[in-house]
Write an enzyme that holds these catalytic residues in place. Structure first.
Site, PDB file in Angstrom:
ATOM      1  N   CYS A 171      -1.866  34.154  -4.997  1.00 50.77           N
ATOM      2  CA  CYS A 171      -0.576  33.758  -4.420  1.00 50.77           C
ATOM      3  C   CYS A 171      -0.697  32.748  -3.286  1.00 50.77           C
ATOM      4  CB  CYS A 171       0.209  34.983  -3.953  1.00 50.77           C
ATOM      5  SG  CYS A 171      -0.556  35.871  -2.580  1.00 50.77           S
ATOM      6  N   HIS A 220       0.828  -1.199   0.000  1.00 48.44           N
ATOM      7  CA  HIS A 220       0.000   0.000   0.000  1.00 48.44           C
ATOM      8  C   HIS A 220       0.865   1.252   0.000  1.00 48.44           C
ATOM      9  CE1 HIS A 220      -2.492   3.181   1.875  1.00 48.44           C
ATOM     10  NE2 HIS A 220      -3.475   2.627   1.193  1.00 48.44           N
TER      11      HIS A 220
END
Length: 760
Positions: free
Chosen positions: A720, A344
């Site tokens: 931003c 996993h």
């Protein structure tokens, strides 16, 4: 379209398939490629398709002892019979849009029905196999889609059994992306006739991705059976995309539009600069490439908190499971005691582009006590580790990382993307090293230089604390003078590095608690460095402590209450611009941004002082320095009053992190403790701090842009926040008419590609 038309030949034994537009829309998975290859004239095994709706109608008709649809079905089966007129042995396959391990594997060796009734009798071989194939699709959302119509349109294929040897190969090399045929999963490449090259080129051109082809080889002839997409590395996909353009299969714009920006990030991993003098303390399996260094954490929640606070961490666990995915995404790297390439941890790390070392046998983890042992060494939360996911080495401490370089296929693709992109991509950096990294990734300026981040080194932190803890204005002024030299050098170096590209400097925006000592050890060290008694320092700290500093004395409020700090910043900024302008031919482009404003009067107060200091510097009287003033929009009220503010500024830059925080009323530092539960329960579809909330935060941004542009048509718009590097968010921003986005250096290529796709 009638149910009879949902039973049709996609590759008849004789002649060509003649499909309607509605039938073409039904083709998914293997069916699509079988039809395309047969349509192009390449030898293809005879194949027919039927939908679940048609099959269920056949069964309903059977119970009514009717035969109209069955007659059409039998006519379809006869299209599998070749010139010899002999009924072939049959094969039944599923044909899903995407592969799923629960789907029925191909049933082979099925005898042709002896009579029409046998073709629909669930107890007979053919009908039994068709029923099993449809049953394997299941009934849940993960299998069938979102509506009964999707379920009814699932298809099953019936093919004539192929003669000869059945072989598999990839159309392109899974590692290099070079044109195949190439071996599958490390198996040796079978001996294939030269005619297979034509099939490889055909499937590659039709599919536009790596495909795993199944063919039969009979007396030197290749017969196509089926194909399915094959998952390969991002690097191989990218190389293949560029090669298709070079072969004139695709245009450059095709390549730009078909590369997944999310996978592009996987090619931008740092690596260890040098391991000289640093022996590994353990070796595991390098299951996901790249190097990472960070603070040790032992659970997903702590990893998420570290990310929210802008810190790198290594998630150290015995093994990972589905519940750990959010923590794995938040971590900089992953280290596990168990597992391998197909574990996993390995699978998820490769998907998310995180460096991962797995299967470290000398690692033992006590998640309750928050401690791990690697060999004979012990590590606790707060200690640092470095991992190399390429070779599996684990190092104690923090090693220096070398940044990746964009060139070759990725550079070519990004150059093509720039040709169609209308929105600029800047970066969020404060250091020369980070700026150089961003420039190597194609950044077109700095959209956010957080001035307070320039004080994270120990000696500068002492200086800043002296400013914050000063008793009166005179003390503060003396302390501030000591910061000017630091900042002047920083700004000069940053401007010189950017060589005329715009640099947006955000005025001080430190929630004060981030810069003040917390532990007893820190308080004692700070008191000693400032020449204060420990008790006096504690009293001072209590005096300025804030209950909610993220909504407290920060941003524009600091500039107004401590005008001498604003004076210092602007003096340093202009001195840095002067120094840089004297050593370069390009003008220095300075953009000053005032953060966390909520009223037009705040902006006006700061603007007048900023402009006065800039004018007094004398730099604006020539063309050596270009100067602009703007504001960061982070509060809902600012969005609503954007028309008032726009008249006073040259640009808006949306700080989406804080705007999300203040719109939702959720602290981004504390959100990880409950947002994962919200997502699991379907309360929130996505984490709003990862992907922009279009209906709430997004609408606030849209309102601000509309009102701001109405008041000031020349207003420049930037984004931003961290959302500026998220592909889904970028697509939303592209529709708002922004001029630029600014993201962290490693997300610059992702933004360049995503915005090019959005502009197409």
């Amino acid at each position: 379209m009638s149910l009879a038309q949902e039973m049709f030949a996609i590759a008849p034994a004789m002649g060509k398939a003649n499909l309607s537009a509605s039938q073409l829309k039904l083709l998914s998975g293997k069916a699509r490629w079988i039809f395309r290859v047969g349509e192009a004239g390449f030898p293809t095994v005879p194949t027919i398709a039927l939908t679940r709706a048609a099959w269920e109608a056949l069964q309903s008709e059977r119970t009514r002892r009717e035969s109209k649809l069955r007659t059409h079905w039998v006519a379809c089966l006869f299209k599998l019979v070749g010139k010899d007129a002999l009924p072939p042995t049959l094969v039944v396959r599923t044909s899903a849009a995407s592969h799923n391990g629960g789907l029925m594997p191909a049933k082979i060796g099925i005898a042709a029905p002896e009579n029409p009734e046998d073709s629909v009798d669930p107890m007979r071989p053919l009908a039994k196999a068709v029923k099993a194939a449809f049953d394997s699709y299941g009934f849940g959302p993960g299998w069938t889609g979102r509506a009964d119509e999707d379920r009814g349109r699932q298809i099953v294929l019936v093919q004539a059994a192929a003669q000869g040897e059945v072989e598999q190969f990839l159309t392109r090399n899974a590692t290099t992306g070079a044109m195949g045929p190439a071996p599958v999963q490390g198996a040796p490449l079978p001996r294939l006739p030269e005619s297979v090259d034509a099939l490889v080129a055909l499937v590659d051109a039709k599919a536009g991705r790596h495909m795993c082809c199944t063919v039969a080889i009979t007396r030197g002839q290749v017969v196509f059976l089926s194909a399915r997409p094959s998952q390969v590395s991002a690097a191989a996909e990218l190389e293949a995309a560029v090669d298709r353009v070079n072969r004139k299969i695709w245009s450059a714009q095709n390549a730009v539009s078909r590369v997944d920006p999310n996978r592009l990030a996987q090619l931008l991993h740092p690596r260890l600069r040098s391991t000289e003098g640093a022996a590994p303390i353990a070796v595991g399996l390098g299951v996901s490439p790249g190097a990472a260094s960070g603070i040790v954490v032992f659970n997903p929640d702590d990893a998420a908190r570290m990310r929210a606070r802008g810190k790198h961490c290594i998630l150290v666990v015995t093994e990972t499971g589905p519940a750990d995915i959010e923590g794995m995404k938040a971590a900089t790297g992953i280290l596990t005691a168990r597992g391998g390439m197909s574990s996993h941890a390995g699978v998820i790390a490769r998907i998310t582009g995180k460096p991962c070392v797995a299967g470290v046998r000398t690692l033992s983890v006590d998640a309750v006590e928050m401690v791990c042992r690697i060999g004979d060494r012990e590590f606790r939360t707060g200690d640092r580790l470095t991992i190399d996911g390429s070779d599996g080495h684990v190092y104690a401490g923090q090693l220096s990382l070398a940044q990746p370089h964009i060139g070759g296929a990725i550079g070519t693709l990004l150059d093509w993307s720039d040709a169609s992109r209308s929105i600029a991509v800047r970066t969020n950096v404060e250091t020369v090293e980070s700026a150089k990294t961003a420039l190597s990734f194609g950044a077109e300026g700095i959209g956010l230089a957080r001035s307070e981040h320039m004080f994270f080194s120990p000696e500068r932190m002492v200086a800043l604390r002296r400013v914050i803890l000063s008793e009166d204005e005179n003390d503060r002024s003396r302390a501030i003078n000591g910061l000017v030299d630091y900042q002047t050098g920083d700004y000069s170096a940053l401007f010189s590095t950017m060589q005329g590209l715009p640099v947006t400097v955000r005025l001080f925006d430190p929630p004060l608690h981030e810069f003040l000592p917390r532990s007893e050890e820190e308080i004692e060290e700070t008191a000693a460095s400032l020449g204060l008694a420990v008790r006096a320092l504690r009293i001072n700290l209590e005096r300025i402590a804030e209950v909610n500093p993220m909504l407290g004395h920060r941003g524009v409020r600091l500039a107004i209450t401590y005008p001498e700090m604003l004076q210092m910043q602007m003096q340093a900024l202009m001195a840095g611009a002067r120094a840089a302008s004297e050593t370069q031919s390009d003008p220095v482009a300075v953009e000053v941004m005032v953060p966390f404003v909520s009223t037009a009067s705040e902006v006006a107060w700061v603007r007048d002082r900023v402009n006065a200091i800039a004018a007094n510097s004398g730099l604006l009287r020539n063309d050596r320095v270009r100067f602009a003033f703007g504001t960061m929009i982070e509060l809902p009220r600012t969005c609503l009053r954007a028309g008032d503010i726009a008249q006073m500024v040259d640009f808006f830059s949306f700080g989406t992190n804080d705007l999300t925080q203040t719109t939702f009323g959720i602290s981004r530092d504390d959100a990880p403790t409950f947002l994962a539960a919200y997502q699991r329960k379907g309360i929130y579809e996505r984490d709003p701090f990862v992907t922009i909330d279009e209906k709430g935060v997004g609408e606030m941004i849209a309102i601000a842009i509309q009102r701001g542009k109405a008041a000031n048509p020349k207003l420049k718009i930037g984004i931003c926040g961290e959302h500026a590097g998220d592909p889904a968010s970028l697509k939303f921003f592209a529709g708002l008419g922004v001029d630029y986005v600014s993201c962290s250096p490693y997300r610059v290529p992702v933004a360049r590609l995503t915005l090019a796709q959005a502009s197409a």
